[in-house]
Design an enzyme around this catalytic site. Structure first.
Site, mmCIF file in Angstrom:
data_model
loop_
_atom_site.group_PDB
_atom_site.id
_atom_site.type_symbol
_atom_site.label_atom_id
_atom_site.label_comp_id
_atom_site.label_asym_id
_atom_site.label_seq_id
_atom_site.Cartn_x
_atom_site.Cartn_y
_atom_site.Cartn_z
ATOM 1 N N SER A 1 0.771 -1.252 0.006
ATOM 2 C CA SER A 1 -0.074 -0.122 0.006
ATOM 3 C C SER A 1 0.843 1.250 0.038
ATOM 4 O O SER A 1 1.903 1.144 0.545
ATOM 5 C CB SER A 1 -0.774 0.175 1.282
ATOM 6 O OG SER A 1 -1.466 1.138 1.379
ATOM 7 N N TYR B 1 -2.002 -0.704 10.131
ATOM 8 C CA TYR B 1 -2.005 -0.973 8.945
ATOM 9 C C TYR B 1 -0.821 -0.634 7.880
ATOM 10 O O TYR B 1 -0.380 -1.421 7.188
ATOM 11 C CB TYR B 1 -3.460 -0.215 8.391
ATOM 12 C CG TYR B 1 -3.674 -0.425 6.868
ATOM 13 C CD1 TYR B 1 -4.416 -1.854 6.474
ATOM 14 C CD2 TYR B 1 -3.341 0.444 5.850
ATOM 15 C CE1 TYR B 1 -4.542 -2.017 5.281
ATOM 16 C CE2 TYR B 1 -3.463 0.181 4.524
ATOM 17 C CZ TYR B 1 -4.211 -1.027 4.315
ATOM 18 O OH TYR B 1 -4.289 -1.003 2.707
#
Length: 250
Positions: free
Chosen positions: A142, A156
């Site tokens: 990501s 995350y």
């Protein structure tokens, strides 16, 4: 058909990105093993739409035993695997002033699902690929893993940064064995997660840092994943492919 003869395991395959990846892989000639956690109906519907080029297997990747169970089932139904997409992931939030036990539970689950399950599956894939003439791993990282993330979702971002390092380590250590690895680093993708954010903060907030003024579509992620599996793209080994519309710093 660029991926003819390949059989690829895709984790987290029932979400928008996972489904798009499976469809793109099959469109380019691959067979796929569709992993699902709880949504059996969605997995079976996806397999039914793949014209006989897919099968589905369940596993709970929040359970430390899940990756081994998943890999064993995938090999059982497919025989030789040539590829692995570590796409399964969650994004939770926990405030820095939360009680320590709550903080630790959130981090432990996020790292287990997003990173440690990929570590275990990558180990199994490396051994399998080594014994069967090579293979490729694509890790779904990501933008958050490259630039940091919000305070409440640091777990995350940290898990995705770890995936990038895992990718590079596999590439460096096992490329000479024909085992290659690539990471994709999307920014905002038009998924259910994005829609939840938009419902709370508005679409303008989501698009504010994207120079092209739109989110990526899941199909874009599917297409670039299929491209990364082409045998002709072995030199992508160790690469991190940004799919974020130019939103690096904002």
């Amino acid at each position: 058909m660029k991926l003819s003869g390949q059989t690829i395991l895709v984790t987290g395959a029932t979400g928008a990105i996972g489904q798009a990846i499976c469809r793109a892989l099959v469109a380019d000639g691959a067979n796929v093993v569709v992993h699902y956690g709880r949504n059996r109906d969605a997995a079976e519907a996806l397999v039914n739409a793949l014209d006989g080029r897919g099968s589905c297997v369940p596993a709970d990747l929040a359970d430390p035993a899940g990756p081994q169970a998943l890999w064993d089932q995938a090999v059982s139904v497919a025989g030789r695997l040539t590829g692995l997409v570590n796409n399964a992931g969650i994004r939770s939030e926990v405030a820095v002033d939360a009680p320590m036990d709550e903080w630790q539970r959130a981090w432990a689950r996020e790292m287990r699902v997003n990173f440690l399950s990929a570590v275990d599956l990558s180990k199994l894939a490396i051994l399998h690929f080594r014994a069967h003439g090579g293979g490729r791993i694509v890790n779904m990282a990501s933008r958050a893993g490259q630039r940091g993330y919000t305070s409440s979702a640091m777990a995350y971002g940290a898990s995705k940064a770890a995936l990038i390092n895992l990718t590079k380590s596999i590439a460096l250590s096992h490329g000479h064995e024909g085992v290659t690895a690539v990471a994709l680093a999307p920014g905002w993708v038009r998924t259910e997660m994005a829609e939840v954010y938009i419902a709370e903060h508005g679409e303008a907030a989501a698009l504010a840092g994207i120079p092209i003024a739109r989110m990526a579509a899941p199909e874009e992620i599917g297409e670039i994943t299929a491209f990364a599996f082409r045998p002709s793209q072995a030199s992508l080994n160790g690469a991190v492919l940004d799919v974020n519309g130019g939103s690096y710093l904002r």
